[in-house]
Design an enzyme around this catalytic site. Structure first.
Site, PDB file in Angstrom:
ATOM      1  CG  ASP A  27      -0.291  -0.554   2.466  1.00 15.18           C
ATOM      2  OD1 ASP A  27       0.885  -0.243   2.707  1.00 15.18           O
ATOM      3  OD2 ASP A  27      -0.955  -1.312   3.188  1.00 15.18           O
ATOM      4  CD  GLU A  71      -9.017   0.492   7.560  1.00 16.72           C
ATOM      5  OE1 GLU A  71      -9.275  -0.284   8.502  1.00 16.72           O
ATOM      6  OE2 GLU A  71      -8.272   1.476   7.668  1.00 16.72           O
ATOM      7  CG  ASN A 125      -9.367  -1.932  11.904  1.00 16.76           C
ATOM      8  OD1 ASN A 125      -8.395  -2.539  11.441  1.00 16.76           O
ATOM      9  ND2 ASN A 125      -9.846  -0.833  11.334  1.00 16.76           N
ATOM     10  CG  HIS A 131      -6.147  -2.620   8.800  1.00 18.19           C
ATOM     11  ND1 HIS A 131      -6.272  -1.654   9.773  1.00 18.19           N
ATOM     12  CD2 HIS A 131      -4.836  -2.621   8.466  1.00 18.19           C
ATOM     13  CE1 HIS A 131      -5.098  -1.105  10.002  1.00 18.19           C
ATOM     14  NE2 HIS A 131      -4.206  -1.684   9.230  1.00 18.19           N
TER      15      HIS A 131
END
Length: 241
Positions: free
Chosen positions: A67, A143, A136, A138
């Site tokens: 990313d 996400e 979370n 990801h």
């Protein structure tokens, strides 16, 4: 799935670097999927050490980073381009044109996503994908959501993710709101996935990802379906596994 828990970060770094080195030794033109963040830094440091000792070479390999932030110039201190060059690329013999990172500062991010997927496909896919996991759940910047994208795409970063990354910026206001991330399809097609997890604050989410239901609300849970998943944790992160 193979899960290994190490009593020290040094042991974890050595084990992870050893797996990457073995991949390069078995296949000198291996395609590596690389991650950023604090988790893999120690592994990269060990790889640099092994390279300087003449134990491994990256000259025949290629790499694709997961990313990049949208809107940050490549020379920005917090771009993932800068991160990779600081921690790994400038210290090894990986050819510059084979060290690929999404171009986040483009005026045409959607076209960049398509281009990046094509490059991964032309390279034959990822041989070894290195991953971390967010609080979370990801992976990359995929996400939690009602649905997940298989292709490389532009994602709006969750506030929780931006807060977690704010420590690298002067304030959360400087943290980009969007990023380009490799999608779940390319990640899941990797021949081998190495998931690195450190710290007590990751214990609950890694337990949920590896033992809970497979759901788009925890993207890492899909790793349960991968036929060659290797998980390496420190003792704090792996305490519930």
């Amino acid at each position: 799935m193979n899960v290994y828990t190490y009593s020290s970060n040094t042991q974890l770094n050595e084990a992870a670097a050893g797996l990457i080195a073995a991949t390069l030794q078995q296949k000198p033109n291996a395609v590596l999927g690389l991650a950023t963040g604090s988790t893999p830094i120690g592994v990269y440091e060990k790889l640099v050490e092994m390279y300087k000792e003449g134990k491994i070479s990256f000259k025949g390999a290629s790499s694709f980073n997961l990313d990049e932030y949208v809107g940050l110039p490549r020379d920005h201190s917090e771009s993932y381009y800068s991160f990779m060059h600081h921690h790994l690329f400038q210290h090894i013999d990986l050819p510059e044109d084979k060290a690929l990172i999404p171009q986040g500062n483009t005026n045409h991010p959607k076209e960049e996503c398509t281009r990046y997927d094509q490059l991964i496909q032309e390279a034959g896919g990822i041989d070894l994908q290195i991953l971390g996991i967010g609080h979370n759940g990801h992976i990359g910047f995929n996400e939690p959501a009602d649905s997940l994208s298989g292709a490389t795409h532009v994602v709006t970063l969750h506030e929780e993710t931006r807060k977690a990354n704010a420590r690298f910026f002067n304030s959360i206001d400087e943290v980009p709101t969007h990023a380009i991330t490799v999608g779940m399809a390319a990640i899941m097609k990797a021949k081998c996935i190495l998931l690195l997890v450190r710290g007590a604050d990751k214990a609950d989410i890694i337990h949920k990802a590896l033992n809970g239901p497979i759901t788009t609300q925890c993207p890492a849970s899909f790793l349960q379906l991968h036929p060659n998943l290797i998980v390496m944790t420190d003792s704090e992160a792996g305490r519930n596994l």
